[in-house]
Design an enzyme around this catalytic site. Structure first.
Site, short mmCIF file in Angstrom:
data_model
loop_
_atom_site.label_atom_id
_atom_site.label_comp_id
_atom_site.label_asym_id
_atom_site.label_seq_id
_atom_site.Cartn_x
_atom_site.Cartn_y
_atom_site.Cartn_z
N GLY A 98 0.81 -1.20 0.00
CA GLY A 98 0.00 0.00 0.00
C GLY A 98 0.85 1.25 0.00
N CYS A 99 0.37 2.28 -0.73
CA CYS A 99 1.04 3.56 -0.71
C CYS A 99 0.77 4.23 0.63
CB CYS A 99 0.56 4.43 -1.87
SG CYS A 99 -1.23 4.44 -2.06
N GLY A 100 1.58 5.23 0.96
CA GLY A 100 1.40 5.90 2.23
C GLY A 100 1.92 5.08 3.40
#
Length: 264
Positions: A98-100
């Site tokens: 996942g990004c972030g």
């Protein structure tokens, strides 16, 4: 959820100075019963929902009755949760795709529960739902540097959330549903981001039999969707999309029969 900053825009062979909106990203350190659990990189909106959704997905919070108190201090980047039960921090942390700065405490896909339902959705309704999501996603329209997710029925959206992390956006949706007492079982989960295995696990946790994305799915998420009985849909563009698994929930309505007037 976004800040305006001044940038040097190079266009047509020359520079010009102008202001543009840029999505916010901040760390949020989560404490449970005084123990530091994790620091999430997120967009500072619907943070209470993010905390509740994250803890619920990780199995730390099973109902609101277990939540004694929840305090979020956005400027300090702190969220303090007090449970009615004792809490032992997990020993293992897994950084996801996942990004972030996505993180989870388990990648066990075998314990995920399949979805049993009799949901049937008109495939044409999905285009309207995606258009509605983009209409509601204000930060996305402003900066394009953020993800949006939504809980929906075939008739419309129930909850919309945005975050720099696509997994955070889904946790916000789940957390807000829990806080507002909105059942997620049998609903549709929409996302603007790539559907990876941890995103699919979140959908299974929510009990949403349809997962719809504007973009792609990974091989592991497709395998997981097939095993859990979830309908996984990607690349919703224009008037087309791809169905990776369980297309039987998509039912094209039959045209109404034409009734001829009775003969005189």
């Amino acid at each position: 959820m976004s800040q305006h900053i001044r940038v040097h825009d190079f266009s047509g062979g020359r520079f010009r100075l102008r202001g543009i909106p840029v999505v916010e990203e901040r760390p949020l350190t989560l404490y449970v019963n005084g123990e530091e659990l994790v620091t999430l990189l997120c967009t500072p909106s619907k943070l209470e929902a993010l905390v509740v959704g994250f803890l619920a997905f990780e199995g730390i919070l099973r109902s609101l009755e277990e939540l004694a108190s929840l305090t979020v201090l956005p400027e300090e980047g702190i969220a303090d949760v007090r449970l009615t039960s004792t809490f032992v921090p997990p020993a293992k942390r897994v950084h996801t795709s996942g990004c972030g700065g996505g993180i989870t405490f388990s990648l066990d896909t075998h314990s995920a529960v399949g979805v049993e339902d009799d949901v049937a959705v008109d495939p044409m309704s999905l285009f309207a739902l995606l258009r509605e999501l983009y209409a509601e996603a204000q930060a996305y329209r402003e900066s394009r540097g953020i993800h949006a997710a939504a809980l929906a029925t075939g008739e419309g959206l129930l909850i919309v959330a945005e975050d720099v992390g696509r997994h955070n956006a889904v946790d916000k949706v789940g957390g807000e549903a829990m806080l507002r007492g909105i059942p997620t079982l049998g609903k549709i989960l929409l996302t603007t981001g790539r559907v990876s295995s941890e995103m699919l696990r979140k959908a299974a946790h929510l009990g949403t039999p349809l997962v719809v994305s504007r973009t792609s799915a990974t091989t592991l998420s497709i395998q997981l969707a097939k095993r859990l009985g979830l309908t996984l849909i990607g690349y919703v563009r224009g008037d087309s999309f791809l169905v990776y698994s369980h297309p039987e929930r998509l039912v094209i309505p039959r045209p109404a029969p034409i009734r001829l007037p009775a003969c005189l």
